[in-house]
Design a protein around this motif. Structure first.
Motif, PDB file in Angstrom:
ATOM      1  N   GLN B  14      -6.303 114.574  -5.557  1.00  0.00           N
ATOM      2  CA  GLN B  14      -6.349 115.337  -6.799  1.00  0.00           C
ATOM      3  C   GLN B  14      -6.810 114.436  -7.944  1.00  0.00           C
ATOM      4  OE1 GLN B  14      -5.710 118.643  -7.305  1.00  0.00           O
ATOM      5  NE2 GLN B  14      -5.381 118.929  -5.115  1.00  0.00           N
ATOM      6  N   GLU B  15      -7.470 115.033  -8.884  1.00  0.00           N
ATOM      7  CA  GLU B  15      -7.884 114.309 -10.090  1.00  0.00           C
ATOM      8  C   GLU B  15      -6.680 113.632 -10.721  1.00  0.00           C
ATOM      9  OE1 GLU B  15      -9.828 116.856 -12.875  1.00  0.00           O
ATOM     10  OE2 GLU B  15     -10.125 115.278 -14.374  1.00  0.00           O
ATOM     11  N   TRP B  34     -20.442  96.572  -2.587  1.00  0.00           N
ATOM     12  CA  TRP B  34     -19.976  97.948  -2.494  1.00  0.00           C
ATOM     13  C   TRP B  34     -21.051  98.855  -3.088  1.00  0.00           C
ATOM     14  CZ3 TRP B  34     -15.705 100.017  -0.168  1.00  0.00           C
ATOM     15  CH2 TRP B  34     -14.685  99.125   0.224  1.00  0.00           C
ATOM     16  N   TYR B  35     -21.349  99.926  -2.353  1.00  0.00           N
ATOM     17  CA  TYR B  35     -22.314 100.930  -2.796  1.00  0.00           C
ATOM     18  C   TYR B  35     -21.625 102.294  -2.843  1.00  0.00           C
ATOM     19  CZ  TYR B  35     -26.051  97.599  -1.451  1.00  0.00           C
ATOM     20  OH  TYR B  35     -26.884  96.504  -1.336  1.00  0.00           O
ATOM     21  N   ARG B  36     -22.186 103.164  -3.698  1.00  0.00           N
ATOM     22  CA  ARG B  36     -21.768 104.565  -3.677  1.00  0.00           C
ATOM     23  C   ARG B  36     -23.000 105.417  -3.434  1.00  0.00           C
ATOM     24  NH1 ARG B  36     -18.601 106.254  -8.578  1.00  0.00           N
ATOM     25  NH2 ARG B  36     -20.588 106.491  -9.638  1.00  0.00           N
ATOM     26  N   ASP B  83     -16.145 110.657  -9.317  1.00  0.00           N
ATOM     27  CA  ASP B  83     -16.008 109.550  -8.349  1.00  0.00           C
ATOM     28  C   ASP B  83     -16.311 110.023  -6.932  1.00  0.00           C
ATOM     29  OD1 ASP B  83     -13.077 108.416 -10.135  1.00  0.00           O
ATOM     30  OD2 ASP B  83     -15.173 107.777 -10.365  1.00  0.00           O
ATOM     31  N   THR B  84     -16.431 111.313  -6.742  1.00  0.00           N
ATOM     32  CA  THR B  84     -16.716 111.864  -5.411  1.00  0.00           C
ATOM     33  C   THR B  84     -18.000 111.284  -4.849  1.00  0.00           C
ATOM     34  OG1 THR B  84     -15.545 113.927  -5.825  1.00  0.00           O
ATOM     35  CG2 THR B  84     -17.287 113.992  -4.174  1.00  0.00           C
ATOM     36  N   VAL B 109     -12.726 114.094  -4.854  1.00  0.00           N
ATOM     37  CA  VAL B 109     -11.725 114.219  -5.913  1.00  0.00           C
ATOM     38  C   VAL B 109     -11.728 115.661  -6.392  1.00  0.00           C
ATOM     39  CG1 VAL B 109     -10.923 113.390  -8.133  1.00  0.00           C
ATOM     40  CG2 VAL B 109     -12.098 111.826  -6.573  1.00  0.00           C
ATOM     41  N   ILE B 110     -10.576 116.307  -6.216  1.00  0.00           N
ATOM     42  CA  ILE B 110     -10.460 117.741  -6.529  1.00  0.00           C
ATOM     43  C   ILE B 110     -10.010 117.918  -7.978  1.00  0.00           C
ATOM     44  CG2 ILE B 110      -9.317 119.886  -5.871  1.00  0.00           C
ATOM     45  CD1 ILE B 110      -8.848 118.501  -3.109  1.00  0.00           C
TER      46      ILE B 110
END
Lengths: 110, 111
Positions: B14-15, B34-36, B83-84, B109-110
Motif C-alpha cells: 500500500q502507498e 540498481w536499475y528501474r 515507485d511501481t 504500489v497500490i
C-alpha cells in the motif's frame, strides 16, 4: 547528449522467417554495444556484445547472430526464427558501466 | 546459472508503506548497480555503489552495498505509486563486459 534508437518497437513474425533488429547510438564514439533478451518481467540475459566494428562476442549458443557494420550500429539477426525466440530484446551502450538502454523490441514468433 | 538472486520476486504494498528488496550472490563484485524498468521501456540506472558497506540515498530510496561486496539492498521509505516498476540489480565483475543482472523484483504500489 547521447541517445539510443531501437526499432521496431513490436514485431510479429512467423516461425521460420528471418529477423533483423537494428540499434543505433548517437552522441558518442566507439561505445561498447550489447544485445539482451528479457523474459517476461524478469532479469536480462546477455546475448551479444561488441567492443568495436566487426567485433562480436556471443554469450550463449542460440539461433541468433549479431553484426556491427558501423561504429554506432548494432544489428541482431536470425535466418529462421523459432517459437522460443519470442521475447523482449534490448539494445544497450556503455563506456565501461553503467549501461544505457533502448526502449526494446517486443518480438512474438507465431 | 544465475549469479545474482533478488528477493522478493513480487511485492505488492500500500502507498506509504516501507519495503526492502534484496540482491544476493556468492560472488564478489567490483561494483553494483540498481536499475528501474517500466513496462515497454528499457531499464534506467538509479545508482552505482562501489565500496563495501557504502550507503547511497536517492530521495526516499536507500541503497547499500554489503561489506563483502557480495550483496546489496534497496530500501524505499513511504512508497508512492510512482515507485511501481521492475527493480533490477546488476553486478560488475572484472571488465566492462561482465555485467550480471539479477532476477528482478516487480514492485506494485497500490494507491
Amino acid at each position: 547528449s547521447q541517445t539510443i534508437h531501437q526499432w521496431p518497437a513490436t514485431l510479429v513474425q512467423p516461425v521460420g522467417s528471418p529477423l533483423s533488429l537494428e540499434c543505433t547510438v548517437e552522441g558518442t564514439s566507439n561505445p561498447n554495444l550489447y544485445w539482451y533478451r528479457q523474459a517476461a518481467g524478469r532479469g536480462l540475459q546477455l546475448l551479444f556484445y561488441s567492443v568495436g566494428i566487426g567485433q562480436i562476442s556471443s554469450e550463449v549458443p542460440q539461433n541468433l547472430s549479431a553484426s556491427r557494420p558501423q561504429d554506432r550500429q548494432f544489428i541482431l539477426s536470425s535466418k529462421k526464427l523459432l517459437l522460443s525466440d519470442s521475447g523482449f530484446y534490448l539494445c544497450a551502450w556503455g563506456h565501461n558501466s553503467p549501461l544505457h538502454f533502448g526502449n526494446g523490441t517486443r518480438l512474438t514468433v507465431t | 546459472t544465475q549469479l545474482l538472486e533478488q528477493s522478493p520476486q513480487f511485492l505488492s504494498i500500500q502507498e506509504g508503506e516501507n519495503l526492502t528488496v534484496y540482491c544476493n550472490s556468492s560472488s564478489v563484485f567490483s561494483s553494483l548497480q540498481w536499475y528501474r524498468q517500466e513496462p515497454g521501456e528499457g531499464p534506467v540506472l538509479l545508482v552505482t555503489v562501489v565500496t563495501g558497506g557504502e550507503v547511497k540515498k536517492l530521495k526516499r530510496l536507500t541503497f547499500q552495498f554489503g561489506d563483502a561486496r557480495k550483496d546489496s539492498s534497496l530500501h524505499i521509505t513511504a512508497a508512492q505509486p510512482g515507485d511501481t516498476g521492475l527493480y533490477l540489480c546488476a553486478g560488475v565483475k572484472g571488465g566492462a563486459n561482465n555485467l550480471f543482472f539479477g532476477t528482478g523484483t516487480r514492485l506494485t504500489v497500490i494507491p
